[in-house]
Design an enzyme around this catalytic site. Sequence first.
Site, PDB file in Angstrom:
ATOM      1  CD  GLU A 102     -32.945  19.217 -26.839  1.00  0.00           C
ATOM      2  OE1 GLU A 102     -33.740  17.773 -27.693  1.00  0.00           O
ATOM      3  OE2 GLU A 102     -32.046  19.658 -27.187  1.00  0.00           O
ATOM      4  CG  ASP A 103     -33.555  15.125 -25.632  1.00  0.00           C
ATOM      5  OD1 ASP A 103     -33.174  16.052 -25.527  1.00  0.00           O
ATOM      6  OD2 ASP A 103     -33.008  14.613 -24.895  1.00  0.00           O
ATOM      7  CG  ASP A 106     -28.709  19.696 -17.851  1.00  0.00           C
ATOM      8  OD1 ASP A 106     -28.854  20.699 -16.916  1.00  0.00           O
ATOM      9  OD2 ASP A 106     -28.367  18.853 -17.047  1.00  0.00           O
ATOM     10  CE  LYS A 134     -32.547  17.213 -15.397  1.00  0.00           C
ATOM     11  NZ  LYS A 134     -30.821  16.336 -15.682  1.00  0.00           N
ATOM     12  CG  PHE A 155     -28.647  11.525 -15.593  1.00  0.00           C
ATOM     13  CD1 PHE A 155     -27.909  12.232 -16.825  1.00  0.00           C
ATOM     14  CD2 PHE A 155     -29.069  10.715 -15.568  1.00  0.00           C
ATOM     15  CE1 PHE A 155     -28.157  12.942 -17.814  1.00  0.00           C
ATOM     16  CE2 PHE A 155     -28.813   9.982 -17.160  1.00  0.00           C
ATOM     17  CZ  PHE A 155     -28.227  11.038 -17.933  1.00  0.00           C
ATOM     18  CG  ASP A 162     -27.956   8.836 -23.527  1.00  0.00           C
ATOM     19  OD1 ASP A 162     -28.778   9.895 -23.646  1.00  0.00           O
ATOM     20  OD2 ASP A 162     -27.006   8.744 -23.470  1.00  0.00           O
ATOM     21  NE  ARG A 168     -29.941   7.188 -27.076  1.00  0.00           N
ATOM     22  CZ  ARG A 168     -29.557   8.112 -26.615  1.00  0.00           C
ATOM     23  NH1 ARG A 168     -30.502   9.435 -26.165  1.00  0.00           N
ATOM     24  NH2 ARG A 168     -27.860   8.577 -27.196  1.00  0.00           N
TER      25      ARG A 168
HETATM   26  P1  XMP Z   1     -28.701  21.762 -22.650  1.00  0.00           P
HETATM   27  O1  XMP Z   1     -27.333  21.854 -21.293  1.00  0.00           O
HETATM   28  O2  XMP Z   1     -27.485  22.182 -24.204  1.00  0.00           O
HETATM   29  O3  XMP Z   1     -28.933  19.811 -22.723  1.00  0.00           O
HETATM   30  O4  XMP Z   1     -29.511  22.274 -22.235  1.00  0.00           O
HETATM   31  C1  XMP Z   1     -29.467  19.394 -22.896  1.00  0.00           C
HETATM   32  C2  XMP Z   1     -29.214  18.210 -23.717  1.00  0.00           C
HETATM   33  O5  XMP Z   1     -28.272  17.278 -23.126  1.00  0.00           O
HETATM   34  C3  XMP Z   1     -28.233  16.066 -22.431  1.00  0.00           C
HETATM   35  N1  XMP Z   1     -29.700  16.130 -21.112  1.00  0.00           N
HETATM   36  C4  XMP Z   1     -29.425  14.382 -20.910  1.00  0.00           C
HETATM   37  N2  XMP Z   1     -29.612  13.742 -21.004  1.00  0.00           N
HETATM   38  N3  XMP Z   1     -30.567  12.855 -18.832  1.00  0.00           N
HETATM   39  C5  XMP Z   1     -29.913  12.762 -20.166  1.00  0.00           C
HETATM   40  O6  XMP Z   1     -30.429  11.362 -21.097  1.00  0.00           O
HETATM   41  C6  XMP Z   1     -30.519  13.431 -18.596  1.00  0.00           C
HETATM   42  O7  XMP Z   1     -30.913  14.392 -17.110  1.00  0.00           O
HETATM   43  C7  XMP Z   1     -29.854  14.746 -19.251  1.00  0.00           C
HETATM   44  N4  XMP Z   1     -29.419  16.239 -18.603  1.00  0.00           N
HETATM   45  C8  XMP Z   1     -29.212  17.183 -19.890  1.00  0.00           C
HETATM   46  C9  XMP Z   1     -30.118  15.941 -23.421  1.00  0.00           C
HETATM   47  O8  XMP Z   1     -28.294  14.908 -25.266  1.00  0.00           O
HETATM   48  C10 XMP Z   1     -30.379  17.080 -24.197  1.00  0.00           C
HETATM   49  O9  XMP Z   1     -30.302  17.123 -25.590  1.00  0.00           O
HETATM   50 MG    MG Z   2     -30.894  16.015 -26.677  1.00  0.00          MG
END
Ligand code: XMP
Ligand code: MG
Length: 178
Positions: A102-103, A106, A134, A155, A162, A168
Amino acid sequence: MATIKLFDKSFEPYLPEALILEKIKELGQLLNQDYAGKKPLFIAILNGSFMFAADLFKEVTIEAEICFIKLASYKGTKSTGHVITAIGLDTDITDRDVVILEDIIDTGKTLNEFLPQLRNQHPKSLKVAVLLHKPDATVFPVDIDYCCFSIPNKFVLGYGLDYDGFGRNIREIYQLQE
Ligand code: XMP
Ligand code: MG
């Protein structure tokens, strides 16, 4: 690296490409040790993880498979609330050593909901590798087994991530300027 502007927001350089690639190389080496002889299945979550997954998989020298899925979230019924489903998971994960790529984590909501669904399919093991975490934003618990960078609650974009679909293709990771 200079500040960049995207739509209404400005972003400043945060993680240089060389540092990202160095951390990914270390992660690849760790996975090569931990999964030697296990033929793991990596499941990368699109869209954000495509660049991380590609660079990480190049560092994986053991026998391994990779597949890519998308997660779609629906508003369920009143009792089911919000539901996350996987699109494109056509590989049987039963008895497999699975590593989710996973990227970014959050709030943790996405994986907190999705991992139990995968566990229902009885993989032999299920671990999570993320490029970014985070910790200050995470309210839904997720066990993170491998993490390249813990970052502040700001962010970020670039390297697959993105802002409204754009950014991206930036090779470094930028942080929102506040
Ligand atoms: P959760 O809150 O479910 O979120 O852990 C995960 C997804 O939220 C997006 N995300 C971000 N995308 N910059 C981004 O481009 C950010 O700082 C960011 N924070 C959350 C992302 O798609 C991730 O998979
Ligand atoms: Mg994502």
